[in-house]
Design a protein around this motif. Sequence first.
Motif, PDB file in Angstrom:
ATOM      1  N   SER A 131       4.604  12.846   7.595  1.00 48.54           N
ATOM      2  CA  SER A 131       3.197  13.189   7.431  1.00 48.54           C
ATOM      3  C   SER A 131       2.879  13.800   6.074  1.00 48.54           C
ATOM      4  O   SER A 131       1.733  13.781   5.628  1.00 48.54           O
ATOM      5  CB  SER A 131       2.753  14.146   8.541  1.00 48.54           C
ATOM      6  N   ALA A 132       3.892  14.360   5.409  1.00 46.79           N
ATOM      7  CA  ALA A 132       3.657  14.981   4.100  1.00 46.79           C
ATOM      8  C   ALA A 132       3.790  13.987   2.952  1.00 46.79           C
ATOM      9  O   ALA A 132       3.571  14.348   1.798  1.00 46.79           O
ATOM     10  CB  ALA A 132       4.630  16.140   3.891  1.00 46.79           C
ATOM     11  N   GLU A 133       4.160  12.738   3.263  1.00 45.18           N
ATOM     12  CA  GLU A 133       4.286  11.735   2.208  1.00 45.18           C
ATOM     13  C   GLU A 133       2.904  11.240   1.779  1.00 45.18           C
ATOM     14  O   GLU A 133       1.892  11.487   2.455  1.00 45.18           O
ATOM     15  CB  GLU A 133       5.145  10.564   2.692  1.00 45.18           C
ATOM     16  N   TYR A 134       2.852  10.515   0.683  1.00 39.70           N
ATOM     17  CA  TYR A 134       1.581  10.055   0.141  1.00 39.70           C
ATOM     18  C   TYR A 134       1.790   8.739  -0.600  1.00 39.70           C
ATOM     19  O   TYR A 134       2.828   8.535  -1.229  1.00 39.70           O
ATOM     20  CB  TYR A 134       1.001  11.094  -0.815  1.00 39.70           C
ATOM     21  N   PRO A 135       0.845   7.813  -0.520  1.00 45.22           N
ATOM     22  CA  PRO A 135       0.968   6.544  -1.249  1.00 45.22           C
ATOM     23  C   PRO A 135       0.932   6.784  -2.758  1.00 45.22           C
ATOM     24  O   PRO A 135       0.159   7.604  -3.247  1.00 45.22           O
ATOM     25  CB  PRO A 135      -0.257   5.746  -0.791  1.00 45.22           C
ATOM     26  N   LYS A 136       1.783   6.064  -3.468  1.00 48.16           N
ATOM     27  CA  LYS A 136       1.853   6.200  -4.922  1.00 48.16           C
ATOM     28  C   LYS A 136       2.276   4.874  -5.534  1.00 48.16           C
ATOM     29  O   LYS A 136       2.904   4.047  -4.876  1.00 48.16           O
ATOM     30  CB  LYS A 136       2.833   7.304  -5.310  1.00 48.16           C
TER      31      LYS A 136
ATOM     32  N   VAL B 211      -4.799   5.195   0.380  1.00 49.14           N
ATOM     33  CA  VAL B 211      -5.294   6.559   0.268  1.00 49.14           C
ATOM     34  C   VAL B 211      -4.419   7.528   1.049  1.00 49.14           C
ATOM     35  O   VAL B 211      -4.211   8.672   0.636  1.00 49.14           O
ATOM     36  CB  VAL B 211      -6.754   6.652   0.767  1.00 49.14           C
ATOM     37  N   GLU B 212      -3.871   7.074   2.176  1.00 54.82           N
ATOM     38  CA  GLU B 212      -3.039   7.937   3.010  1.00 54.82           C
ATOM     39  C   GLU B 212      -1.994   7.098   3.733  1.00 54.82           C
ATOM     40  O   GLU B 212      -2.128   5.874   3.837  1.00 54.82           O
ATOM     41  CB  GLU B 212      -3.891   8.681   4.033  1.00 54.82           C
ATOM     42  N   VAL B 213      -0.970   7.756   4.221  1.00 57.09           N
ATOM     43  CA  VAL B 213       0.049   7.069   4.997  1.00 57.09           C
ATOM     44  C   VAL B 213      -0.545   6.671   6.346  1.00 57.09           C
ATOM     45  O   VAL B 213      -1.304   7.431   6.952  1.00 57.09           O
ATOM     46  CB  VAL B 213       1.286   7.975   5.198  1.00 57.09           C
ATOM     47  N   ASN B 214      -0.228   5.470   6.795  1.00 52.96           N
ATOM     48  CA  ASN B 214      -0.737   4.924   8.041  1.00 52.96           C
ATOM     49  C   ASN B 214      -0.456   5.890   9.208  1.00 52.96           C
ATOM     50  O   ASN B 214       0.704   6.191   9.492  1.00 52.96           O
ATOM     51  CB  ASN B 214      -0.048   3.578   8.297  1.00 52.96           C
ATOM     52  N   PRO B 215      -1.491   6.394   9.889  1.00 53.63           N
ATOM     53  CA  PRO B 215      -1.268   7.342  10.993  1.00 53.63           C
ATOM     54  C   PRO B 215      -0.378   6.769  12.096  1.00 53.63           C
ATOM     55  O   PRO B 215       0.387   7.523  12.720  1.00 53.63           O
ATOM     56  CB  PRO B 215      -2.686   7.613  11.511  1.00 53.63           C
ATOM     57  N   ALA B 216      -0.465   5.455  12.353  1.00 56.91           N
ATOM     58  CA  ALA B 216       0.379   4.848  13.377  1.00 56.91           C
ATOM     59  C   ALA B 216       1.842   4.878  12.955  1.00 56.91           C
ATOM     60  O   ALA B 216       2.737   5.059  13.788  1.00 56.91           O
ATOM     61  CB  ALA B 216      -0.071   3.412  13.653  1.00 56.91           C
TER      62      ALA B 216
ATOM     63  N   HIS C 250       0.801  -1.228   0.000  1.00 56.51           N
ATOM     64  CA  HIS C 250       0.000   0.000   0.000  1.00 56.51           C
ATOM     65  C   HIS C 250       0.834   1.279   0.000  1.00 56.51           C
ATOM     66  O   HIS C 250       0.274   2.368  -0.114  1.00 56.51           O
ATOM     67  CB  HIS C 250      -0.939   0.009   1.212  1.00 56.51           C
ATOM     68  N   ASN C 251       2.150   1.165   0.133  1.00 60.78           N
ATOM     69  CA  ASN C 251       3.020   2.338   0.226  1.00 60.78           C
ATOM     70  C   ASN C 251       2.496   3.303   1.292  1.00 60.78           C
ATOM     71  O   ASN C 251       2.502   4.507   1.125  1.00 60.78           O
ATOM     72  CB  ASN C 251       3.114   3.047  -1.126  1.00 60.78           C
ATOM     73  N   ALA C 252       2.048   2.697   2.397  1.00 60.72           N
ATOM     74  CA  ALA C 252       1.453   3.500   3.458  1.00 60.72           C
ATOM     75  C   ALA C 252       2.131   3.292   4.804  1.00 60.72           C
ATOM     76  O   ALA C 252       1.910   4.077   5.724  1.00 60.72           O
ATOM     77  CB  ALA C 252      -0.039   3.175   3.591  1.00 60.72           C
ATOM     78  N   GLY C 253       2.954   2.237   4.924  1.00 61.10           N
ATOM     79  CA  GLY C 253       3.566   1.940   6.204  1.00 61.10           C
ATOM     80  C   GLY C 253       5.040   1.608   6.108  1.00 61.10           C
ATOM     81  O   GLY C 253       5.908   2.465   6.281  1.00 61.10           O
ATOM     82  N   ARG C 254       5.345   0.356   5.787  1.00 60.96           N
ATOM     83  CA  ARG C 254       6.729  -0.109   5.793  1.00 60.96           C
ATOM     84  C   ARG C 254       7.631   0.670   4.848  1.00 60.96           C
ATOM     85  O   ARG C 254       8.709   1.142   5.243  1.00 60.96           O
ATOM     86  CB  ARG C 254       6.769  -1.610   5.443  1.00 60.96           C
ATOM     87  N   SER C 255       7.223   0.801   3.602  1.00 66.75           N
ATOM     88  CA  SER C 255       8.082   1.485   2.628  1.00 66.75           C
ATOM     89  C   SER C 255       8.217   2.970   2.945  1.00 66.75           C
ATOM     90  O   SER C 255       9.251   3.581   2.677  1.00 66.75           O
ATOM     91  CB  SER C 255       7.544   1.289   1.204  1.00 66.75           C
ATOM     92  N   GLN C 256       7.169   3.559   3.547  1.00 69.38           N
ATOM     93  CA  GLN C 256       7.254   4.973   3.907  1.00 69.38           C
ATOM     94  C   GLN C 256       8.188   5.183   5.099  1.00 69.38           C
ATOM     95  O   GLN C 256       8.943   6.167   5.144  1.00 69.38           O
ATOM     96  CB  GLN C 256       5.863   5.528   4.225  1.00 69.38           C
TER      97      GLN C 256
END
Length: 224
Positions: free
Chosen positions: A145-150, A127-132, A96-102
């Motif tokens: 916080s400014a990153e985004y899944p892509k 849709v968004e980076v994992n808040p946790a 999801h490019n929302a947790g580990r990779s971010q």
Amino acid sequence: MSDLAGYQRENLSIDQQLALHTASSRLGEEFAGVYGPKTIERFLHSSYDQFAAGSTVPNFLPLLAERFARQRLTALARVEGHGDDGRPVVLFLCVHNAGRSQMALGFFEHLAGDSAIAWSGGSEPGVEVNPAAVAAMAERGIDISAEYPKPWTDEVVRAADVVVTMGCGDACPIFPGKRYENWILDDPDGQDVTHVRPVRDEIERRVRQLLGELAVPAAHLGRQ
């Protein structure tokens, strides 16, 4: 391009049209002498379409499109020999490019500074980076916080020297001549900060090890 994405781009507000026009002008200045207006427009609009179908914040689409187009054009320039400055490039990929990779991207950029380049992507971008994950990284003084899944694109993968995969399985792209690493890590999706911290700490350990293997100058690696 999906029908929905095309529809959304054709029905942009005046402000969004102006934002895309301004983005195109900025990219044109940045890549002057490398890529012409048609190439820049193509990358900008296709980048916009990548986010349009699933976006819940349409006002931010031109900004996301500009950032993603800039990354893709930079990658393409490296592939075509227009912008290879000798720095190693690492691409972190997960589902999801929302947790580990971010988190990996955040540690890499924080520790390496300007001595190396890192990008990230997902096989099924969220849709968004994992808040946790954002909260866990903030505990280490790193703001993602400014990153985004892509998604990833061919030019981005081709420009990377090292591709680190994290759970994307057969969906991960394979290009000959690349160094691949598969990091087996728990998926932080749906977890709270307490459960994300061990994943974060293991990612930091692996990023530090990778930077050492890439011979990134020690002065850029910070302190434990």
